[in-house]
Design a protein around this motif. Structure first.
Motif, short mmCIF file in Angstrom:
data_model
loop_
_atom_site.label_atom_id
_atom_site.label_comp_id
_atom_site.label_asym_id
_atom_site.label_seq_id
_atom_site.Cartn_x
_atom_site.Cartn_y
_atom_site.Cartn_z
N TRP A 67 0.82 -1.22 0.00
CA TRP A 67 0.00 0.00 0.00
C TRP A 67 0.85 1.27 0.00
CZ3 TRP A 67 -3.57 -1.67 4.65
CH2 TRP A 67 -4.46 -2.67 4.21
N GLY A 68 2.16 1.11 0.13
CA GLY A 68 3.03 2.27 0.22
C GLY A 68 2.98 2.93 1.58
N LEU A 69 2.59 2.17 2.60
CA LEU A 69 2.46 2.70 3.95
C LEU A 69 3.56 2.16 4.85
CD1 LEU A 69 -1.40 2.49 4.57
CD2 LEU A 69 -0.06 4.43 3.79
N GLU A 70 3.95 2.98 5.82
CA GLU A 70 4.93 2.56 6.81
C GLU A 70 4.28 2.57 8.19
OE1 GLU A 70 8.90 4.29 6.62
OE2 GLU A 70 8.33 5.27 4.75
N ILE A 71 4.77 1.70 9.05
CA ILE A 71 4.37 1.70 10.45
C ILE A 71 5.66 1.83 11.25
CG2 ILE A 71 4.49 -0.75 11.03
CD1 ILE A 71 1.33 1.18 11.71
N ASP A 72 5.69 2.67 12.25
CA ASP A 72 6.94 2.90 12.97
C ASP A 72 7.38 1.69 13.79
OD1 ASP A 72 7.58 5.70 12.30
OD2 ASP A 72 5.66 6.10 13.25
N GLU A 73 6.41 1.04 14.45
CA GLU A 73 6.74 -0.13 15.24
C GLU A 73 5.66 -1.19 15.04
OE1 GLU A 73 7.93 0.42 19.31
OE2 GLU A 73 8.57 2.49 18.93
N ALA A 74 6.06 -2.42 14.80
CA ALA A 74 5.14 -3.54 14.63
C ALA A 74 5.39 -4.54 15.76
CB ALA A 74 5.32 -4.21 13.28
N LEU A 75 4.36 -4.81 16.54
CA LEU A 75 4.48 -5.68 17.70
C LEU A 75 3.57 -6.88 17.52
CD1 LEU A 75 4.29 -2.76 20.26
CD2 LEU A 75 6.36 -3.90 19.46
N PHE A 76 4.16 -8.07 17.39
CA PHE A 76 3.42 -9.30 17.17
C PHE A 76 3.38 -10.07 18.49
CE2 PHE A 76 5.28 -8.04 13.15
CZ PHE A 76 4.18 -8.10 12.30
N LEU A 77 2.19 -10.22 19.06
CA LEU A 77 2.06 -10.74 20.42
C LEU A 77 1.67 -12.21 20.49
CD1 LEU A 77 0.35 -7.68 22.13
CD2 LEU A 77 2.77 -8.14 21.73
N ALA A 78 1.41 -12.85 19.34
CA ALA A 78 1.10 -14.28 19.31
C ALA A 78 0.00 -14.66 20.29
CB ALA A 78 2.36 -15.10 19.58
N GLY A 79 -1.03 -13.84 20.36
CA GLY A 79 -2.18 -14.14 21.20
C GLY A 79 -2.10 -13.65 22.62
N ALA A 80 -0.96 -13.07 23.02
CA ALA A 80 -0.82 -12.56 24.39
C ALA A 80 -1.66 -11.31 24.59
CB ALA A 80 0.65 -12.25 24.68
N PRO A 81 -2.03 -10.98 25.83
CA PRO A 81 -2.81 -9.77 26.09
C PRO A 81 -2.08 -8.51 25.60
CG PRO A 81 -2.79 -11.19 28.02
CD PRO A 81 -1.80 -11.77 27.06
N LYS A 82 -2.85 -7.56 25.09
CA LYS A 82 -2.26 -6.34 24.54
C LYS A 82 -2.08 -5.24 25.58
CE LYS A 82 -4.13 -7.25 19.94
NZ LYS A 82 -4.92 -6.72 18.80
N GLY A 83 -2.84 -5.30 26.67
CA GLY A 83 -2.81 -4.25 27.67
C GLY A 83 -1.42 -3.91 28.19
N PRO A 84 -0.63 -4.90 28.64
CA PRO A 84 0.70 -4.59 29.17
C PRO A 84 1.62 -3.92 28.15
CG PRO A 84 0.01 -6.77 29.88
CD PRO A 84 -1.00 -6.32 28.86
N MET A 85 1.54 -4.35 26.89
CA MET A 85 2.37 -3.73 25.86
C MET A 85 1.93 -2.29 25.61
SD MET A 85 4.99 -4.16 23.96
CE MET A 85 5.21 -5.96 23.90
N LEU A 86 0.63 -2.07 25.59
CA LEU A 86 0.11 -0.72 25.37
C LEU A 86 0.47 0.20 26.53
CD1 LEU A 86 -3.34 -1.74 23.91
CD2 LEU A 86 -1.54 -0.51 22.68
#
Length: 324
Positions: free
Chosen positions: A258-277
């Motif tokens: 798409w010609g888009l960039e993301i500054d950081e990509a975090l792959f959590l493999a099903g783990a909860p997102k709250g702590p990372m956020l």
């Protein structure tokens, strides 16, 4: 060059509708000098319900329980009392261009819809994003092809940066279509991994918030072009339950196509997102699954639900919520 972030606040019924712009230029501006309206190519237009910009729970209760007339009467009687900030406040007020001497947040347009839906106005405003506490209006906006999300107020709100806007996105059914989630729900995790591997080089279709990421990206590129990538006042994050090894490649290749960039990509493999956020401290986080929205809110993140895709059909249990 005049770089700006324009916020359009479109509100229905008991809410106020307003359009504000945060505008900056190379000239020194004083607080008494009103900035010029931004050029469309230098602006992001965000429609925000007053109920998420400010804390209006008391007013909302009066509107729902006692009706419009009592609501109006109460508002008039308390018109000199300022509202407390709501969950969207820090997202709207954050300084986007900290490399320029001065900029202001000011109100350009004001509109009251008298209880009618504001959605019809959003396309006229060329809104890039609509935020509301009303899930019905959010769904209506999504049906019209407008990026939209339902915003929730966490019991505690984590302090966020005032010099860098941080926006975090889930992948499937938010930036991307719900194609992969449909495979997972219908056939299970093994088939999902098999499908992703087989289609690794085929980009996913776009999801409802792709256009908003594009708008952010256009502003970011103005800084990149000046060699200010690391000092850019906008930072974007992909926070996905996908696994980097088994299904992350397709997500990254899709963004690249798409010609888009993301500054950081975090792959959590099903783990909860709250702590990372909690570590990222975004001003706003978008996810299509309430399990992740609630988990983020518990950790103090202002989280928004995107009611799009297969996760919204019928009852979805917690195991499904840990899907990609």
């Amino acid at each position: 060059m005049n770089l700006s972030n324009s916020q359009t606040l479109t509100v229905s019924g008991q809410d106020l509708t307003r359009n504000g712009s945060s505008s900056s230029s190379s000239n020194n501006l004083t607080p008494t000098r009103k900035p010029k309206p931004p050029k469309p190519e230098n602006a992001i237009t965000i429609a925000v319900s007053a109920r998420v910009l400010f804390n209006m729970e008391r007013e909302q209760q009066i509107y729902v329980q006692q009706g419009m007339e009592d609501y109006i009467k109460y508002q008039v009687e308390h018109e000199t009392e300022p509202f407390r900030p709501g969950p969207a406040f820090s997202f709207v007020k954050v300084r986007l261009i900290n490399t320029i001497n001065h900029h202001q947040l000011f109100i350009e347009r004001f509109c009251m819809t008298g209880g009618n839906s504001p959605i019809g106005y959003l396309k006229a405003y060329h809104a890039n994003l609509y935020l509301s506490a009303d899930s019905g209006k959010v769904r209506e906006a999504l049906e019209e092809g407008i990026a939209a999300a339902t915003m929730f107020t966490p019991e505690k709100m984590t302090e966020v940066s005032e010099t860098q806007l941080r926006v975090a996105f889930d992948g499937d059914a938010v930036l991307f279509s719900d194609e992969s989630e449909r495979i997972y729900k219908a056939h299970g995790l093994d088939k999902f991994f098999e499908h992703e591997k087989a289609h690794e080089n085929k980009p996913l279709d776009h999801g409802p918030l792709k256009g908003f990421l594009e708008a952010l990206g256009k502003l970011q590129k103005k800084f990149y072009g000046k060699g200010q990538r690391m000092d850019c006042p906008i930072r974007t994050y992909l926070v996905t339950a996908r696994s980097a090894a088994s299904s992350g490649t397709r997500a990254l290749k899709t963004l690249r196509s798409w010609g888009l960039e993301i500054d950081e990509a975090l792959f959590l493999a099903g783990a909860p997102k709250g702590p990372m956020l909690e570590k990222i401290r975004p001003h706003i986080f978008f996810d299509d699954q309430m399990f992740h929205v609630e988990g983020a809110a518990e950790m103090g993140t202002v989280a928004c639900h995107v009611p799009y895709g297969i996760a919204q059909r019928g009852t979805v249990d917690k195991q499904t919520f840990s899907a990609p």
